[in-house]
Write a protein that holds these residues in place. Structure first.
Motif, mmCIF file in Angstrom:
data_model
loop_
_atom_site.group_PDB
_atom_site.id
_atom_site.type_symbol
_atom_site.label_atom_id
_atom_site.label_comp_id
_atom_site.label_asym_id
_atom_site.label_seq_id
_atom_site.Cartn_x
_atom_site.Cartn_y
_atom_site.Cartn_z
ATOM 1 N N ALA A 25 0.819 -1.216 0.000
ATOM 2 C CA ALA A 25 0.000 0.000 0.000
ATOM 3 C C ALA A 25 0.854 1.268 0.000
ATOM 4 N N CYS A 26 0.213 2.348 -0.322
ATOM 5 C CA CYS A 26 0.819 3.673 -0.245
ATOM 6 C C CYS A 26 1.234 3.951 1.202
ATOM 7 N N ALA A 27 2.305 4.697 1.370
ATOM 8 C CA ALA A 27 2.802 5.035 2.704
ATOM 9 C C ALA A 27 1.799 5.861 3.506
ATOM 10 N N LEU A 28 0.902 6.563 2.842
ATOM 11 C CA LEU A 28 -0.074 7.396 3.549
ATOM 12 C C LEU A 28 -1.332 6.626 3.961
ATOM 13 N N LEU A 29 -1.473 5.397 3.499
ATOM 14 C CA LEU A 29 -2.687 4.646 3.804
ATOM 15 C C LEU A 29 -2.641 4.047 5.198
ATOM 16 N N ASP A 30 -3.672 4.314 5.977
ATOM 17 C CA ASP A 30 -3.844 3.673 7.277
ATOM 18 C C ASP A 30 -4.447 2.296 6.990
ATOM 19 N N LEU A 31 -3.686 1.241 7.221
ATOM 20 C CA LEU A 31 -4.130 -0.107 6.865
ATOM 21 C C LEU A 31 -5.296 -0.599 7.719
ATOM 22 N N ASP A 32 -5.514 0.001 8.880
ATOM 23 C CA ASP A 32 -6.633 -0.408 9.736
ATOM 24 C C ASP A 32 -7.954 0.212 9.287
ATOM 25 N N THR A 33 -7.906 1.483 8.915
ATOM 26 C CA THR A 33 -9.144 2.181 8.530
ATOM 27 C C THR A 33 -9.350 2.227 7.018
ATOM 28 N N CYS A 34 -8.291 1.917 6.258
ATOM 29 C CA CYS A 34 -8.316 2.021 4.787
ATOM 30 C C CYS A 34 -8.614 3.443 4.343
ATOM 31 N N ARG A 35 -8.105 4.401 5.079
ATOM 32 C CA ARG A 35 -8.263 5.821 4.735
ATOM 33 C C ARG A 35 -6.888 6.473 4.683
ATOM 34 N N CYS A 36 -6.788 7.498 3.876
ATOM 35 C CA CYS A 36 -5.537 8.242 3.738
ATOM 36 C C CYS A 36 -5.270 9.035 5.007
ATOM 37 N N ARG A 37 -4.022 8.988 5.480
ATOM 38 C CA ARG A 37 -3.644 9.721 6.691
ATOM 39 C C ARG A 37 -3.556 11.232 6.459
ATOM 40 N N ASP A 38 -3.388 11.631 5.204
ATOM 41 C CA ASP A 38 -3.285 13.054 4.891
ATOM 42 C C ASP A 38 -3.964 13.334 3.551
ATOM 43 N N TYR A 39 -5.249 13.062 3.495
ATOM 44 C CA TYR A 39 -6.012 13.176 2.247
ATOM 45 C C TYR A 39 -5.869 14.540 1.568
ATOM 46 N N PRO A 40 -5.980 15.650 2.306
ATOM 47 C CA PRO A 40 -5.891 16.958 1.627
ATOM 48 C C PRO A 40 -4.539 17.219 0.948
ATOM 49 N N ASN A 41 -3.470 16.633 1.488
ATOM 50 C CA ASN A 41 -2.130 16.902 0.965
ATOM 51 C C ASN A 41 -1.497 15.699 0.265
ATOM 52 N N ARG A 42 -2.281 14.688 -0.018
ATOM 53 C CA ARG A 42 -1.745 13.433 -0.550
ATOM 54 C C ARG A 42 -0.967 13.609 -1.856
ATOM 55 N N ALA A 43 -1.472 14.399 -2.768
ATOM 56 C CA ALA A 43 -0.804 14.556 -4.060
ATOM 57 C C ALA A 43 0.527 15.281 -3.925
ATOM 58 N N ARG A 44 0.617 16.157 -2.957
ATOM 59 C CA ARG A 44 1.869 16.881 -2.712
ATOM 60 C C ARG A 44 2.902 15.942 -2.073
ATOM 61 N N GLN A 45 2.437 15.095 -1.160
ATOM 62 C CA GLN A 45 3.345 14.183 -0.462
ATOM 63 C C GLN A 45 3.726 12.963 -1.291
ATOM 64 N N MET A 46 2.801 12.520 -2.114
ATOM 65 C CA MET A 46 3.016 11.306 -2.909
ATOM 66 C C MET A 46 2.816 11.658 -4.385
ATOM 67 N N PRO A 47 3.879 12.005 -5.086
ATOM 68 C CA PRO A 47 3.755 12.452 -6.475
ATOM 69 C C PRO A 47 3.038 11.465 -7.409
ATOM 70 N N ASP A 48 3.049 10.178 -7.066
ATOM 71 C CA ASP A 48 2.367 9.179 -7.897
ATOM 72 C C ASP A 48 0.872 9.099 -7.618
ATOM 73 N N CYS A 49 0.415 9.778 -6.579
ATOM 74 C CA CYS A 49 -1.002 9.748 -6.224
ATOM 75 C C CYS A 49 -1.802 10.507 -7.282
ATOM 76 N N ILE A 50 -2.817 9.856 -7.805
ATOM 77 C CA ILE A 50 -3.652 10.483 -8.832
ATOM 78 C C ILE A 50 -4.923 11.006 -8.175
ATOM 79 N N THR A 51 -5.141 12.295 -8.272
ATOM 80 C CA THR A 51 -6.351 12.897 -7.743
ATOM 81 C C THR A 51 -7.490 12.621 -8.714
ATOM 82 N N LEU A 52 -8.524 11.984 -8.200
ATOM 83 C CA LEU A 52 -9.657 11.650 -9.066
ATOM 84 C C LEU A 52 -10.498 12.876 -9.350
#
Length: 144
Positions: free
Chosen positions: A48-75
């Motif tokens: 999984a992505c480093a920002l994914l919380d594996l327990d909740t299956c939610r992003c730990r930093d959703y608002p800033n995910r694309a900035r932190q993870m350049p491969d993250c594609i904003t839908l």
């Protein structure tokens, strides 16, 4: 939110709240994936992505995910013109392809746990990148 808005409102006309509610929380799109150069098929890894919380299956930093993870594609609707990289069960892909939501989708059941109960969540089946595991050595076939 209006009932069954996804059946009457085009993706391009949805409010931010409607758009975000389409996500079922399965987190399949947060797994590392690869495209087979010969077939174009998308192959998923259980890493999984480093920002994914594996327990909740939610992003730990959703608002800033694309900035932190350049491969993250904003839908956004523009990205969905070629949705084949998304899982076949993804609401964004299904609606783009003119298909209905699956019967376990939280918008239909009113219960976010139905994603896990239906076996559609990565919860308990993924590992984080801190494991040091090579994604190419951890390919999975239970996501289409």
């Amino acid at each position: 939110m209006s009932e069954r808005f996804w059946e009457t409102t085009p993706l391009t006309a949805m409010t931010a709240e409607q758009w975000d509610s389409l996500c079922d929380g399965c987190a399949k799109c947060c797994l590392e994936k690869f495209e087979d150069e010969d077939t174009g098929q998308i192959v998923y890894s259980r890493v999984a992505c480093a920002l994914l919380d594996l327990d909740t299956c939610r992003c730990r930093d959703y608002p800033n995910r694309a900035r932190q993870m350049p491969d993250c594609i904003t839908l956004v609707p523009e990205v969905l013109k070629k949705p084949a990289w998304l899982p076949e069960t993804c609401a964004y892909r299904l609606l783009t392809e003119g298909k209905p939501l699956p019967d376990w989708h939280p918008l239909l059941t009113g219960d976010p746990d139905t994603v896990v109960e239906a076996g559609q969540s990565i919860q308990g089946r993924a590992i984080g990148p801190e494991s040091g595991e090579n994604p190419l050595m951890n390919l999975i076939d239970w996501i289409r």
